[in-house]
Design a protein around this motif. Structure first.
Motif, PDB file in Angstrom:
ATOM      1  N   GLY A 203      52.312  53.329  -2.005  1.00  0.00           N
ATOM      2  CA  GLY A 203      52.553  52.857  -3.373  1.00  0.00           C
ATOM      3  C   GLY A 203      53.476  51.669  -3.470  1.00  0.00           C
ATOM      4  N   TRP A 204      53.890  51.079  -2.354  1.00  0.00           N
ATOM      5  CA  TRP A 204      54.783  49.909  -2.378  1.00  0.00           C
ATOM      6  C   TRP A 204      53.964  48.694  -2.780  1.00  0.00           C
ATOM      7  N   ILE A 205      54.244  48.138  -3.961  1.00  0.00           N
ATOM      8  CA  ILE A 205      53.377  47.124  -4.530  1.00  0.00           C
ATOM      9  C   ILE A 205      53.349  45.837  -3.716  1.00  0.00           C
ATOM     10  N   ALA A 206      54.480  45.451  -3.123  1.00  0.00           N
ATOM     11  CA  ALA A 206      54.462  44.240  -2.302  1.00  0.00           C
ATOM     12  C   ALA A 206      53.517  44.433  -1.113  1.00  0.00           C
ATOM     13  N   GLY A 207      53.558  45.623  -0.510  1.00  0.00           N
ATOM     14  CA  GLY A 207      52.641  45.913   0.589  1.00  0.00           C
ATOM     15  C   GLY A 207      51.198  45.935   0.131  1.00  0.00           C
ATOM     16  N   ILE A 208      50.960  46.485  -1.065  1.00  0.00           N
ATOM     17  CA  ILE A 208      49.600  46.513  -1.615  1.00  0.00           C
ATOM     18  C   ILE A 208      49.086  45.091  -1.803  1.00  0.00           C
ATOM     19  N   GLN A 209      49.926  44.236  -2.380  1.00  0.00           N
ATOM     20  CA  GLN A 209      49.507  42.855  -2.620  1.00  0.00           C
ATOM     21  C   GLN A 209      49.201  42.140  -1.308  1.00  0.00           C
ATOM     22  N   LEU A 210      50.076  42.307  -0.311  1.00  0.00           N
ATOM     23  CA  LEU A 210      49.901  41.594   0.938  1.00  0.00           C
ATOM     24  C   LEU A 210      48.695  42.108   1.722  1.00  0.00           C
ATOM     25  N   LEU A 211      48.441  43.400   1.659  1.00  0.00           N
ATOM     26  CA  LEU A 211      47.258  43.922   2.340  1.00  0.00           C
ATOM     27  C   LEU A 211      45.975  43.514   1.631  1.00  0.00           C
ATOM     28  N   THR A 212      45.986  43.460   0.295  1.00  0.00           N
ATOM     29  CA  THR A 212      44.784  43.004  -0.412  1.00  0.00           C
ATOM     30  C   THR A 212      44.494  41.540  -0.089  1.00  0.00           C
ATOM     31  N   LEU A 213      45.539  40.746   0.108  1.00  0.00           N
ATOM     32  CA  LEU A 213      45.316  39.370   0.550  1.00  0.00           C
ATOM     33  C   LEU A 213      44.631  39.358   1.917  1.00  0.00           C
ATOM     34  N   ALA A 214      45.057  40.266   2.788  1.00  0.00           N
ATOM     35  CA  ALA A 214      44.465  40.319   4.124  1.00  0.00           C
ATOM     36  C   ALA A 214      43.020  40.809   4.088  1.00  0.00           C
ATOM     37  N   LEU A 215      42.634  41.544   3.023  1.00  0.00           N
ATOM     38  CA  LEU A 215      41.277  42.089   2.934  1.00  0.00           C
ATOM     39  C   LEU A 215      40.270  41.069   2.428  1.00  0.00           C
ATOM     40  N   ARG A 216      40.752  39.989   1.845  1.00  0.00           N
ATOM     41  CA  ARG A 216      39.826  38.990   1.310  1.00  0.00           C
ATOM     42  C   ARG A 216      38.961  38.414   2.430  1.00  0.00           C
ATOM     43  N   GLY A 217      37.676  38.316   2.140  1.00  0.00           N
ATOM     44  CA  GLY A 217      36.758  37.770   3.129  1.00  0.00           C
ATOM     45  C   GLY A 217      36.151  38.815   4.049  1.00  0.00           C
ATOM     46  N   HIS A 218      36.580  40.073   3.907  1.00  0.00           N
ATOM     47  CA  HIS A 218      36.012  41.149   4.733  1.00  0.00           C
ATOM     48  C   HIS A 218      35.025  41.956   3.899  1.00  0.00           C
ATOM     49  N   ASN A 219      33.861  42.230   4.465  1.00  0.00           N
ATOM     50  CA  ASN A 219      32.840  42.981   3.730  1.00  0.00           C
ATOM     51  C   ASN A 219      33.157  44.467   3.660  1.00  0.00           C
ATOM     52  N   ASP A 220      33.753  44.990   4.715  1.00  0.00           N
ATOM     53  CA  ASP A 220      34.041  46.432   4.774  1.00  0.00           C
ATOM     54  C   ASP A 220      35.549  46.655   4.769  1.00  0.00           C
ATOM     55  N   ALA A 221      36.116  46.737   3.561  1.00  0.00           N
ATOM     56  CA  ALA A 221      37.560  46.904   3.436  1.00  0.00           C
ATOM     57  C   ALA A 221      38.019  48.230   4.020  1.00  0.00           C
ATOM     58  N   THR A 222      37.206  49.266   3.879  1.00  0.00           N
ATOM     59  CA  THR A 222      37.582  50.584   4.393  1.00  0.00           C
ATOM     60  C   THR A 222      37.778  50.539   5.900  1.00  0.00           C
ATOM     61  N   GLU A 223      36.844  49.900   6.601  1.00  0.00           N
ATOM     62  CA  GLU A 223      36.936  49.829   8.055  1.00  0.00           C
ATOM     63  C   GLU A 223      38.149  49.009   8.486  1.00  0.00           C
ATOM     64  N   VAL A 224      38.437  47.923   7.755  1.00  0.00           N
ATOM     65  CA  VAL A 224      39.599  47.098   8.086  1.00  0.00           C
ATOM     66  C   VAL A 224      40.880  47.906   7.931  1.00  0.00           C
ATOM     67  N   LEU A 225      40.982  48.669   6.849  1.00  0.00           N
ATOM     68  CA  LEU A 225      42.193  49.458   6.605  1.00  0.00           C
ATOM     69  C   LEU A 225      42.345  50.575   7.629  1.00  0.00           C
ATOM     70  N   ARG A 226      41.234  51.095   8.130  1.00  0.00           N
ATOM     71  CA  ARG A 226      41.317  52.141   9.145  1.00  0.00           C
ATOM     72  C   ARG A 226      41.788  51.581  10.483  1.00  0.00           C
ATOM     73  N   LYS A 227      41.343  50.367  10.806  1.00  0.00           N
ATOM     74  CA  LYS A 227      41.587  49.836  12.139  1.00  0.00           C
ATOM     75  C   LYS A 227      42.767  48.893  12.225  1.00  0.00           C
ATOM     76  N   ILE A 228      43.241  48.411  11.079  1.00  0.00           N
ATOM     77  CA  ILE A 228      44.275  47.384  11.115  1.00  0.00           C
ATOM     78  C   ILE A 228      45.488  47.876  11.892  1.00  0.00           C
ATOM     79  N   GLY A 229      45.883  47.146  12.907  1.00  0.00           N
ATOM     80  CA  GLY A 229      47.012  47.556  13.738  1.00  0.00           C
ATOM     81  C   GLY A 229      48.194  46.638  13.549  1.00  0.00           C
TER      82      GLY A 229
END
Length: 894
Positions: A203-229
């Protein structure tokens, strides 16, 4: 940052304004300033705003800025303090006093002063002025403070209940808010991606914002969030610049080096960093809201926010990669010295110290197997070279036990025997204890094979052979072997039908010191107590289990998911529907985290099965049908052996019957290979029993409404066979279900008195154990029987009433049936003309006395008519009878 309206927090802020001070204290990037700006934009009160900066540590600058902010609210305020002449320290308090007096005099309305970023006030002088302001607030001025670090000396305000507080827990974004924010960022995320995003960021909004920026351009956001290291670059920059670099060098070093730890306590941190003051540093981090939370009430153990810790670890790896293994090695040594073998092994792996990890893992194998942590054991074995495993008897045995988790093929018993025989030759020169352990394992595997083919005497003989070999001093492995022998004996006694001996043996396999998360034994006892009908004992078993879970930090997700699901089933039977739903939901939430070589759709099926049953019990048949029609219930597609499919299919079949869908149940009955006249032998395993009971239910449903139907006779024959077997083994739980179904079959044949005579004693036996849904789920048929059961049972009226109240009528459970008017013939006995007259007056709200006067009847006669009405309508009170009658179109809709 995109704006997301947060009305729940605005409400909390408004509530806080009832007192003099509101504190909004949370880490950087929690959305404090954004929240206050949103509130200020719509506030009905005058608002003064001061954003504190480092320059405000100069008292003169602080007073000048404060006065200027307040002057924008009311121009009549004295602005003498804004003169350019320097103020000497003794005068600062005088100037503030004068300002506060002016505020007391000129403020005619409640006013709010927002002090944003108060953590910037770090000098003793500026903090003294803030404290003076807090202690001498004018009556019409409310102070709203935003800060990353709590101001000092707030104890008096807290003690006097004069301060309202919003902390990081309140500011955390909820799932719905995360979804709205992602949409505002131009992302359309599915429910699983939203869940993962909320989980990763907590629920940390700064983290939410920064991760959503990282998700841009990816078709499968779920897979990215599962694997992001590795933490995204935006996050690294934010943590480095906004958080880490704001700390003194000593604290920066502490944060980076302790980020390798999952949990933190002072002595452990000191051992890892080789510096003193670990507990004090942790306490100061907690006070500073620096993404640290306490894990206990004594502030002994802490943890970092997961995303914050991951970012720190990434920064540490970039700056000092060679130091990371050494830090993990130090953590492993500390845990080992303090008796935390599992944690020591984990950090040995992280340090890439595989020889020491193998040594520790060999010692852990017994406890891992006892507690059902086979997935974790298998994963750790996979990280060791084959030659390291082959050199250890105990790791070699562990490899055998975890083999089913690595392949989709069923276990090969003969292959296991050959493997053990080869190991005996390979290790024939090892120490005698290792040789003895291999011999015992060979006997155990042979006993298990004998049990699988139904050769109980051979299984018991081999198990006894193991016991005779347990001589000499007790060791961890000898205790483990004895435990496995008891589990095997418990299973053998169960299969042989000696249920009490099975219980006694399994109970001995539980730790003598009290309950523990021993899922293997608990699962066996669950099945046994269900068969014995001892639900209260089963409930105590799970209550003990869940009470101890908080003390175990590496619980196996597979066993934990199963425990939640099974307890949900028990709670459902007791009609504790909300709790049952909660436990089933928790079971389903664990499924995505299972680290299995093969998918586990059966766990999802079982969890959703509880949810579907709860939905039906609550009258939500549409929800139940949606679940039943989902892919999760397509058992034919499950990657499991056919024998498992034959058992799993019973759940959707039973649910289909509950939903009034007879065709799928009939199709199953025609292809399942079970017949009402099959020769049944005692004892009957759980799977076969469940199959035959389900067949009996299908036959009763097929014959209902046709008293002379062949299906009802077949059901009676089958149930008589099952009854005979269950009586012989003392399976009272099965007896209750079988006798209830016999009563339903008798009633369907028109033999109502025999049905009541059969049902009555069973209700009395079921009451002490709390059986409820077993009866209530039978619906209107059971409601009718219960209305007439009083003289046939010794069960309490209260128990009978609770079952009646839990029954969901067909019209409520199946809303779509309301579109087809139900004729009066749907009642088991039609209403007489006088009963219909009484019903109309009941619907008008008349009392029994008023009805008697209206119809010129005695009060006793009216009460008798009302009693008959309730019985015929399957209702427990007058209101329920009226609702039922309207649903059946006996009465017009209101």
């Amino acid at each position: 940052m995109q704006h997301v309206a947060r009305p729940r927090l605005l409400t909390l802020l408004e509530q806080g304004l009832r007192g003099p001070v509101t504190l909004v204290s949370a880490p950087a990037g929690s959305g404090k300033t954004t929240l206050l700006a949103e509130w200020a934009a719509t506030a009905m009160k005058p608002v003064a705003w001061l954003s504190c900066e480092e320059a405000e540590n100069d008292p003169a600058r602080f007073l000048s800025s404060l006065t200027a902010a307040l002057a924008r609210v009311d121009a009549r305020l004295d602005i003498a303090a804004q003169t350019e002449r320097p103020w000497h320290p003794p005068e600062h308090e005088q100037v503030l006093t004068r300002l506060l007096n002016d505020l007391e005099r000129v403020l005619q309305h409640d006013t709010v002063l927002i002090l944003d970023d108060v953590h910037a006030l770090t000098t003793e002088a500026s903090q003294a002025l803030l404290l003076f302001l807090l202690n001498h607030l004018p009556s019409r001025l409310h102070l709203l403070i935003s800060t990353r670090v709590d101001p000092p000396r707030l104890a008096r305000l807290r003690a006097c209940n004069q301060i309202a507080e919003l902390r990081s827990q309140e500011l955390e974004f909820l799932s719905a808010e995360v979804k709205v924010f992602a949409q505002a960022m131009g992302l359309s995320l599915g429910s699983e991606a939203i869940r993962l995003l909320e989980e990763r960021t907590e629920g940390w909004i700064a983290g939410i914002q920064l991760l959503t920026l990282a998700l841009r351009g990816h078709n499968d956001a779920t897979e990215v969030l599962r694997k992001i290291g590795m933490a995204p670059r935006f996050l690294l920059d934010y943590v480095r610049e906004e958080i880490l670099f704001q700390q003194p060098p000593e604290m920066q070093r502490f944060l980076l080096q302790t980020s390798v730890l999952e949990r933190l306590t002072g002595p452990l941190c000191e051992s890892v960093t080789a510096e003193s003051g670990g507990q004090q540093k942790l306490a100061s981090l907690l006070q500073a809201n620096l993404f640290v939370s306490a894990l206990d009430d004594t502030d002994t153990w802490y943890r970092y926010h997961p995303l914050f810790a991951e970012t720190l670890r990434t920064l540490l790896q970039q700056q000092e990669p060679a130091l990371v293994p050494e830090l993990c090695r130090r953590a492993s040594r500390w845990y080992e010295q303090h008796g935390w073998a599992e944690e020591a092994c984990e950090y040995a792996y992280r340090a890439s110290d595989l020889p020491h990890a193998a040594h520790l893992l060999a010692e852990l194998v017994p406890s891992f197997v006892e507690q059902g942590k086979l997935v974790r054991l298998s994963r750790w074995l996979d990280r060791l070279p084959q030659e390291v495993i082959a050199a250890s008897v105990y790791l070699s045995l562990a490899l055998i036990w975890t083999q089913p988790l690595r392949t989709s093929q069923p276990p090969d018993p003969e292959g296991v025997i050959k493997h053990l025989t080869a190991l005996l030759k390979t290790h024939e020169k090892d120490d005698p204890e290792a040789q003895a352990e291999l011999q015992r394992e060979l006997a155990l595997q042979q006993a298990t094979q004998a049990l699988a083919r139904g050769d109980i005497p051979q299984a018991l003989s081999r198990a006894a052979e193991m016991t005779r070999s347990l001589t000499g001093p007790e060791t961890t492995w000898s205790r483990f072997t004895l435990w496995r022998q008891r589990v095997l004996l418990g299973a053998a006694y169960h299969v042989s039908g000696d249920l009490l001996a099975s219980e006694q043996t399994l109970r001995q396999a539980l730790p003598a010191g009290g309950p523990s998360p021993n899922f293997v034994v608990i699962a066996s006892l669950d099945e046994l107590y269900e068969e014995l009908g001892r639900l209260r004992e089963l409930g105590r078993l799970y209550e003990d289990l869940f009470r101890t879970l908080a003390w175990h930090h590496h619980l196996p997700s597979l066993a934990l998911s199963m425990a939640h699901q099974r307890y949900g089933v028990l709670l459902y039977e007791w009609n504790r529907l909300q709790e049952a739903e909660s436990f089933a939901q928790q079971s389903l939430e664990l499924v995505p985290h299972l680290d299995l070589a093969r998918p586990s759709p059966w766990l999802t099926l079982l969890g959703l099965g509880v949810l579907a049953r709860v939905a039906l019990a609550q009258g939500n048949s549409e929800r139940a049908r949606q679940l039943l029609e989902s892919e999760a219930f397509d058992v034919a597609q499950f990657p499991v052996p056919q024998a498992s499919k034959d058992v799993l299919i019973l759940l959707p079949v039973r649910l289909a019957l509950r939903c009034g869908q007879l065709d799928p149940a009939l199709q199953w009955a025609s292809t399942c290979g079970l017949h009402s006249d099959d020769p049944l032998t005692s004892p009957l395993g759980k799977g076969r029993y469940a199959g035959y009971v389900t067949l009996a239910r299908v036959l009763i449903a097929r014959g209902r409404g046709h008293p002379n139907a062949l299906a009802l006779s077949q059901a009676q024959i089958l149930l008589d066979h099952l009854l005979e077997i269950s009586v012989g083994t003392g399976a009272h739980g099965r007896l209750i279900e079988i006798q209830m179904l016999r009563a339903l079959a008798l009633h369907a044949q028109g033999k109502s008195r025999q049905a009541l005579a059969t049902l009555g004693p069973i209700l009395a036996q079921a009451e002490p154990e709390g059986y409820l849904r077993l009866f209530a789920d039978e619906g209107e048929v059971m409601a009718h029987l219960l209305a007439l059961i009083a003289s046939f049972t010794t069960a309490s009226p209260d128990y009978l009433q609770r079952i009646q109240a839990a029954i969901v009528p067909v019209w409520q459970a199946q809303p779509d049936a309301a579109t087809q008017p139900a004729p009066r013939s749907t009642l088991y006995e039609p209403l007489s003309a006088r009963e219909w007259d009484v019903l109309q007056l009941v619907a008008e709200g008349l009392s029994n006395q008023q009805i008697a006067e209206h119809l010129v009847l005695s009060l006793y006669t009216v009460k008798l008519h009302v009693k008959h009405l309730l019985a015929k309508l399957g209702a427990t009170n007058r209101t329920q009878a009226v609702v039922r009658a309207r649903a059946l179109h006996i009465l017009p809709s209101s």
